[in-house]
Design a protein around this motif. Structure first.
Motif, PDB file in Angstrom:
ATOM      1  N   MET A   1      50.577 -11.896 -32.806  1.00  0.00           N
ATOM      2  CA  MET A   1      49.364 -11.207 -33.292  1.00  0.00           C
ATOM      3  C   MET A   1      48.347 -11.987 -33.981  1.00  0.00           C
ATOM      4  N   ARG A   2      47.071 -11.500 -33.456  1.00  0.00           N
ATOM      5  CA  ARG A   2      45.964 -12.276 -34.321  1.00  0.00           C
ATOM      6  C   ARG A   2      45.759 -12.100 -35.613  1.00  0.00           C
ATOM      7  N   LYS A   3      45.487 -13.037 -36.543  1.00  0.00           N
ATOM      8  CA  LYS A   3      45.241 -13.075 -37.709  1.00  0.00           C
ATOM      9  C   LYS A   3      44.170 -12.337 -38.336  1.00  0.00           C
ATOM     10  N   THR A   4      44.486 -11.420 -39.435  1.00  0.00           N
ATOM     11  CA  THR A   4      43.414 -10.626 -39.890  1.00  0.00           C
ATOM     12  C   THR A   4      43.018 -11.433 -41.271  1.00  0.00           C
ATOM     13  N   HIS A   5      41.701 -11.499 -41.937  1.00  0.00           N
ATOM     14  CA  HIS A   5      41.399 -11.867 -43.225  1.00  0.00           C
ATOM     15  C   HIS A   5      41.690 -10.849 -44.086  1.00  0.00           C
ATOM     16  N   VAL A   6      42.470 -10.682 -45.066  1.00  0.00           N
ATOM     17  CA  VAL A   6      42.726  -9.623 -45.653  1.00  0.00           C
ATOM     18  C   VAL A   6      42.428 -10.141 -47.206  1.00  0.00           C
ATOM     19  N   LEU A   7      41.294  -9.717 -47.724  1.00  0.00           N
ATOM     20  CA  LEU A   7      40.797 -10.264 -49.213  1.00  0.00           C
ATOM     21  C   LEU A   7      41.293  -8.856 -50.240  1.00  0.00           C
ATOM     22  N   ILE A   8      42.549  -9.401 -51.030  1.00  0.00           N
ATOM     23  CA  ILE A   8      43.063  -8.443 -52.080  1.00  0.00           C
ATOM     24  C   ILE A   8      42.321  -8.766 -53.208  1.00  0.00           C
ATOM     25  N   ASN A   9      41.124  -8.119 -53.495  1.00  0.00           N
ATOM     26  CA  ASN A   9      40.412  -8.405 -54.769  1.00  0.00           C
ATOM     27  C   ASN A   9      40.653  -7.539 -55.962  1.00  0.00           C
ATOM     28  N   ALA A  10      40.887  -8.240 -57.052  1.00  0.00           N
ATOM     29  CA  ALA A  10      41.114  -7.701 -58.580  1.00  0.00           C
ATOM     30  C   ALA A  10      39.918  -7.424 -59.095  1.00  0.00           C
ATOM     31  N   ASP A  11      39.420  -6.175 -59.395  1.00  0.00           N
ATOM     32  CA  ASP A  11      38.336  -6.053 -60.148  1.00  0.00           C
ATOM     33  C   ASP A  11      38.559  -6.297 -61.642  1.00  0.00           C
ATOM     34  N   ASP A  12      37.436  -6.446 -62.406  1.00  0.00           N
ATOM     35  CA  ASP A  12      37.487  -6.405 -63.912  1.00  0.00           C
ATOM     36  C   ASP A  12      38.061  -7.678 -64.834  1.00  0.00           C
ATOM     37  N   PHE A  13      38.208  -8.713 -63.715  1.00  0.00           N
ATOM     38  CA  PHE A  13      38.423  -9.934 -64.352  1.00  0.00           C
ATOM     39  C   PHE A  13      37.691 -10.478 -65.709  1.00  0.00           C
ATOM     40  N   GLY A  14      38.155 -10.589 -66.655  1.00  0.00           N
ATOM     41  CA  GLY A  14      37.626 -10.850 -68.191  1.00  0.00           C
ATOM     42  C   GLY A  14      37.360  -9.795 -68.923  1.00  0.00           C
ATOM     43  N   LEU A  15      37.941  -8.619 -68.353  1.00  0.00           N
ATOM     44  CA  LEU A  15      37.581  -7.361 -69.211  1.00  0.00           C
ATOM     45  C   LEU A  15      38.393  -7.471 -70.494  1.00  0.00           C
ATOM     46  N   THR A  16      39.578  -7.659 -70.500  1.00  0.00           N
ATOM     47  CA  THR A  16      40.492  -7.861 -71.614  1.00  0.00           C
ATOM     48  C   THR A  16      41.502  -8.906 -71.449  1.00  0.00           C
ATOM     49  N   PRO A  17      42.170  -9.317 -72.207  1.00  0.00           N
ATOM     50  CA  PRO A  17      43.253 -10.283 -72.084  1.00  0.00           C
ATOM     51  C   PRO A  17      44.417  -9.724 -71.179  1.00  0.00           C
ATOM     52  N   GLY A  18      44.996  -8.535 -71.198  1.00  0.00           N
ATOM     53  CA  GLY A  18      45.795  -8.044 -70.615  1.00  0.00           C
ATOM     54  C   GLY A  18      45.305  -7.902 -68.904  1.00  0.00           C
ATOM     55  N   VAL A  19      44.103  -7.512 -68.675  1.00  0.00           N
ATOM     56  CA  VAL A  19      43.432  -7.572 -67.373  1.00  0.00           C
ATOM     57  C   VAL A  19      43.884  -9.047 -66.854  1.00  0.00           C
ATOM     58  N   ASN A  20      43.330 -10.083 -67.515  1.00  0.00           N
ATOM     59  CA  ASN A  20      43.374 -11.302 -67.099  1.00  0.00           C
ATOM     60  C   ASN A  20      44.642 -11.799 -66.815  1.00  0.00           C
ATOM     61  N   SER A  21      45.808 -11.492 -67.666  1.00  0.00           N
ATOM     62  CA  SER A  21      47.184 -11.945 -67.244  1.00  0.00           C
ATOM     63  C   SER A  21      47.471 -10.993 -66.108  1.00  0.00           C
ATOM     64  N   GLY A  22      47.320  -9.628 -65.963  1.00  0.00           N
ATOM     65  CA  GLY A  22      47.739  -9.064 -64.904  1.00  0.00           C
ATOM     66  C   GLY A  22      47.251  -9.650 -63.644  1.00  0.00           C
ATOM     67  N   ILE A  23      45.832 -10.002 -63.322  1.00  0.00           N
ATOM     68  CA  ILE A  23      45.473 -10.541 -62.254  1.00  0.00           C
ATOM     69  C   ILE A  23      46.084 -12.002 -61.979  1.00  0.00           C
ATOM     70  N   ILE A  24      46.279 -12.823 -62.736  1.00  0.00           N
ATOM     71  CA  ILE A  24      46.802 -13.991 -62.592  1.00  0.00           C
ATOM     72  C   ILE A  24      48.334 -13.986 -62.101  1.00  0.00           C
ATOM     73  N   ASP A  25      49.030 -13.125 -62.872  1.00  0.00           N
ATOM     74  CA  ASP A  25      50.365 -12.974 -62.444  1.00  0.00           C
ATOM     75  C   ASP A  25      50.276 -12.337 -61.079  1.00  0.00           C
ATOM     76  N   SER A  26      49.629 -11.347 -60.608  1.00  0.00           N
ATOM     77  CA  SER A  26      49.253 -10.842 -59.465  1.00  0.00           C
ATOM     78  C   SER A  26      48.823 -11.897 -58.160  1.00  0.00           C
ATOM     79  N   HIS A  27      48.325 -12.754 -58.748  1.00  0.00           N
ATOM     80  CA  HIS A  27      47.908 -13.872 -57.805  1.00  0.00           C
ATOM     81  C   HIS A  27      48.988 -14.942 -57.799  1.00  0.00           C
ATOM     82  N   VAL A  28      49.482 -15.425 -58.816  1.00  0.00           N
ATOM     83  CA  VAL A  28      50.635 -16.495 -58.601  1.00  0.00           C
ATOM     84  C   VAL A  28      51.834 -15.788 -58.043  1.00  0.00           C
ATOM     85  N   HIS A  29      52.340 -14.821 -58.274  1.00  0.00           N
ATOM     86  CA  HIS A  29      53.400 -14.198 -57.871  1.00  0.00           C
ATOM     87  C   HIS A  29      53.486 -12.826 -56.785  1.00  0.00           C
TER      88      HIS A  29
END
Length: 231
Positions: A1-29
């Motif tokens: 199957m042909r590849k499709t560019h899928v951008l999974i974008n997390a909004d609100d980076f920098g809003l609070t420390p908890g948002v930051n850790s949630g976004i980074i964990d969701s990227h790394v893992h």
């Protein structure tokens, strides 16, 4: 199957420390491969450090006009007496602002991001306020000025050449936070899926009512296996 560019974008980076850790964990893992930084957030400096530690995460700007305090000195007319923005997520029912003042404010937010040295991936906005038809010319002007793209919204159909992806989905939100929503992504062209993962910190409840869902989002985003056809 042909590849499709899928951008999974997390909004609100920098809003609070908890948002930051949630976004980074969701990227790394997990499957998050992009995030947009809200430059008037409570934890922007930390977000910048984290973004530099994880250069595989695309980072853009989450333009603000409906939350927090402005960055530009010219933005006083855009604010309430307490110095925070006067506009809300019900902006379509509100009196449009002076577009030039919004341009100067958003330019200040973009310049604050550029000053970090991070490459600018794309633009979007808190509460999709760049979807306000009164501001169409502003977001187009900024995208052209900075040589970048913005989140695909229907009011900007005439400038599809500036969309970051050919399709946009806001379905992974609220009641739509489920594995089924991710499974429903279809191949073809390119698509951005908006997400809001976070860990709940002491600050977050004072900023947003969207809380438990952010934890649920993180759990799903870190457990989901990217299909082979996702590029």
């Amino acid at each position: 199957m042909r590849k499709t560019h899928v951008l999974i974008n997390a909004d609100d980076f920098g809003l609070t420390p908890g948002v930051n850790s949630g976004i980074i964990d969701s990227h790394v893992h997990g499957i998050v491969n992009s995030a947009t930084m809200i430059m008037n957030g409570h934890a922007v400096e930390e977000a910048v450090v984290l973004a530099k530690k994880h250069p595989s995460l695309h980072v853009g700007v989450h333009l603000a006009l409906t939350w927090g305090r402005p960055l530009a000195k010219t933005s006083a007319p855009l604010t309430k007496a307490d110095g925070t923005f006067r506009y809300t997520n019900r902006f379509l029912t509100e009196t449009p602002p002076d577009a030039e003042l919004v341009y100067l404010e958003w330019k200040a937010q973009i310049e604050a991001f550029r000053a970090t040295g991070l490459p600018l991936h794309h633009l979007d906005s808190h509460h999709h306020v760049h979807g306000w038809p009164a501001l169409d010319a502003v977001i187009v002007r900024l995208a052209e000025e900075y040589g970048t793209t913005f989140r695909a919204l229907a009011n900007l159909e005439a400038r599809r050449d500036l969309w970051v992806t050919e399709r946009f989905s806001d379905q992974f939100y609220g009641d739509g936070v489920s594995r089924a929503t991710l499974d429903a992504i279809r191949p073809g062209g390119s698509i951005e899926v908006m997400v809001h993962p976070a860990d709940i910190d002491e600050l977050l409840p004072s900023v947003t009512s969207y809380l438990d869902e952010r934890l649920q989002e993180k759990e799903l985003l870190t457990a989901y296996d990217r299909p082979d056809w996702w590029a």
